[in-house]
Scaffold this motif. Structure first.
Motif, PDB file in Angstrom:
ATOM      1  N   LEU A 176      59.173  47.928  12.937  1.00  0.00           N
ATOM      2  CA  LEU A 176      59.314  48.118  11.488  1.00  0.00           C
ATOM      3  C   LEU A 176      59.804  46.858  10.799  1.00  0.00           C
ATOM      4  O   LEU A 176      59.298  46.480   9.737  1.00  0.00           O
ATOM      5  CB  LEU A 176      60.276  49.283  11.212  1.00  0.00           C
ATOM      6  CG  LEU A 176      59.850  50.657  11.711  1.00  0.00           C
ATOM      7  CD1 LEU A 176      60.938  51.688  11.428  1.00  0.00           C
ATOM      8  CD2 LEU A 176      58.538  51.074  11.061  1.00  0.00           C
ATOM      9  N   SER A 177      60.782  46.186  11.393  1.00  0.00           N
ATOM     10  CA  SER A 177      61.324  44.989  10.749  1.00  0.00           C
ATOM     11  C   SER A 177      60.293  43.861  10.730  1.00  0.00           C
ATOM     12  O   SER A 177      60.201  43.101   9.762  1.00  0.00           O
ATOM     13  CB  SER A 177      62.612  44.534  11.451  1.00  0.00           C
ATOM     14  OG  SER A 177      62.389  44.204  12.805  1.00  0.00           O
ATOM     15  N   ALA A 178      59.492  43.746  11.794  1.00  0.00           N
ATOM     16  CA  ALA A 178      58.443  42.727  11.819  1.00  0.00           C
ATOM     17  C   ALA A 178      57.362  43.036  10.790  1.00  0.00           C
ATOM     18  O   ALA A 178      56.840  42.129  10.121  1.00  0.00           O
ATOM     19  CB  ALA A 178      57.825  42.636  13.214  1.00  0.00           C
ATOM     20  N   ALA A 179      57.034  44.322  10.636  1.00  0.00           N
ATOM     21  CA  ALA A 179      56.047  44.715   9.620  1.00  0.00           C
ATOM     22  C   ALA A 179      56.559  44.406   8.214  1.00  0.00           C
ATOM     23  O   ALA A 179      55.815  43.918   7.354  1.00  0.00           O
ATOM     24  CB  ALA A 179      55.730  46.210   9.748  1.00  0.00           C
ATOM     25  N   ALA A 180      57.838  44.676   7.991  1.00  0.00           N
ATOM     26  CA  ALA A 180      58.440  44.376   6.686  1.00  0.00           C
ATOM     27  C   ALA A 180      58.432  42.883   6.405  1.00  0.00           C
ATOM     28  O   ALA A 180      58.169  42.438   5.282  1.00  0.00           O
ATOM     29  CB  ALA A 180      59.873  44.909   6.642  1.00  0.00           C
ATOM     30  N   SER A 255      67.665  39.645  12.233  1.00  0.00           N
ATOM     31  CA  SER A 255      67.115  38.469  11.558  1.00  0.00           C
ATOM     32  C   SER A 255      65.882  38.825  10.734  1.00  0.00           C
ATOM     33  O   SER A 255      65.721  38.361   9.595  1.00  0.00           O
ATOM     34  CB  SER A 255      66.782  37.381  12.579  1.00  0.00           C
ATOM     35  OG  SER A 255      65.895  37.852  13.562  1.00  0.00           O
ATOM     36  N   GLU A 256      64.998  39.660  11.269  1.00  0.00           N
ATOM     37  CA  GLU A 256      63.790  40.051  10.533  1.00  0.00           C
ATOM     38  C   GLU A 256      64.129  40.901   9.309  1.00  0.00           C
ATOM     39  O   GLU A 256      63.528  40.725   8.236  1.00  0.00           O
ATOM     40  CB  GLU A 256      62.850  40.823  11.451  1.00  0.00           C
ATOM     41  CG  GLU A 256      62.175  39.965  12.503  1.00  0.00           C
ATOM     42  CD  GLU A 256      61.451  40.787  13.554  1.00  0.00           C
ATOM     43  OE1 GLU A 256      60.613  40.205  14.265  1.00  0.00           O
ATOM     44  OE2 GLU A 256      61.717  42.009  13.668  1.00  0.00           O
ATOM     45  N   SER A 257      65.066  41.817   9.453  1.00  0.00           N
ATOM     46  CA  SER A 257      65.428  42.688   8.331  1.00  0.00           C
ATOM     47  C   SER A 257      66.020  41.894   7.171  1.00  0.00           C
ATOM     48  O   SER A 257      65.677  42.102   6.007  1.00  0.00           O
ATOM     49  CB  SER A 257      66.431  43.753   8.791  1.00  0.00           C
ATOM     50  OG  SER A 257      65.871  44.566   9.791  1.00  0.00           O
TER      51      SER A 257
END
Length: 333
Positions: A176-180, A255-257
């Motif tokens: 989910l965080s990578a998609a965001a 980090s992604e979020s």
């Protein structure tokens, strides 16, 4: 001749968008791949789709990019825009070759400004300071501090949980965080190309300042960056995912979020074209520093910062040289 130059500018702008895709694809997915949350091909496919969708979410950044310079109308102004794009592409390819995650955004702005200065065109320095320079300096600091704070909070909340189970859960959450993050990349970076194409159409007299972005421009830019993302970016992915610090899923998620949150905020609230590269790199360093500050490979980080500092002036110099060459070839006044 003006129509031929407009077509050339659009093609070169889409080529820049493509290089942006494969240059910056690693921004969204490097941490997920390095922690084995996603396989490289699945991660690239997801990033490509989310880049495409993100391009349709707004026009704020495109409007900002299209307003940094005011070239003269006609063929002369189109050559200025073309030279700026070539400068940005040259820097993208150079840093991609050496695996350095530099900023396509600041290469583009630097290229446009370099060509404008060389031609004596109007540069809107207030817009550049407010929308480019200040966000460029502030966003990496915010990314580092916020990712560090979020990771500290995660460590405290899950301190009594089974570590193996916790990391497995964050490996799933990283999808989910990578998609965001990929959606934010499309929102930010595809719009930059839209802004340049609109500037070219405006300079050539094919649209007015009051017109909105033509639908074909949005679709073309979204497709180009998505195709570039699908083609990969393995050199830079290795730098972000492994060479700065070995991340675990929890730190990858943090980090992604944080990076995604900063991308959305700067696009919708401040209309600022920030660098996805800067924000994810600083967020990776912030989350990684919670292990211990020595865990971050500061030598690699130093090389990245040097590339950041050089990006705008280097692209500007190349663009100025290209403008001089084009001026001689087209015998411009």
């Amino acid at each position: 001749m003006a129509l031929a130059i407009v077509v050339t500018v659009v093609v070169v702008a889409l080529a820049f968008d493509y290089t942006n895709g494969f240059h910056d694809a690693a921004n969204a997915i490097a941490t997920s791949v390095s922690t084995r949350a996603l396989t490289p091909r699945i991660a690239l496919a997801m990033a490509a789709v989310m880049n495409f969708v993100g391009a349709f979410l707004g026009q704020e950044v495109a409007n900002t990019v299209g307003s940094v310079i005011s070239p003269p109308s006609g063929s002369h102004g189109l050559v200025i825009v073309l030279a700026g794009l070539v400068g940005a592409i040259a820097w993208n390819l150079l840093t991609w070759y050496f695996g350095l995650p530099s900023s396509s955004s600041h290469a583009l702005i630097g290229g446009l400004v370099g060509a404008a200065v060389a031609s004596g065109s109007l540069v809107k320095w207030r817009v550049i300071v407010d929308k480019v320079v200040i966000p460029m300096l502030v966003s990496p600091v915010v990314g580092f501090v916020a990712a560090f704070a979020l990771m500290v909070a995660i460590m405290w909340i899950f301190r009594r949980r089974n570590p193996h189970r916790t990391q497995r859960g964050f490996r799933i959450a990283q999808t989910l965080s990578a998609a965001a993050m990929a959606l934010g990349h499309g929102l930010q970076d595809a719009q930059k190309t839209m802004g340049v194409i609109f500037l070219a159409l405006l300079t050539g007299g094919y649209v007015s300042a009051d017109d909105g972005l033509p639908v074909w421009v949005i679709i073309a830019a979204a497709t180009a960056i998505s195709a570039g993302t699908w083609s990969g970016g393995w050199r830079i992915m290795r730098t972000l995912g492994r060479r700065i610090i070995h991340l675990d899923p929890a730190r990858g998620f943090a980090s992604e979020s944080v990076a995604a949150g900063v991308l959305y905020t700067t696009a919708f609230v401040f209309e600022a074209p920030i660098s996805t590269t800067h924000i994810i790199t600083s967020s990776v360093m912030g989350a990684g520093a919670t292990k211990r500050f020595s865990a971050v490979r500061w030598g690699v980080a130093r090389s990245i910062v040097v590339a950041w500092v050089l990006t705008a002036p280097a692209a500007a110099l190349v663009a100025a040289g290209v403008y001089g060459l084009c001026r001689a070839v087209f015998q411009l006044p």
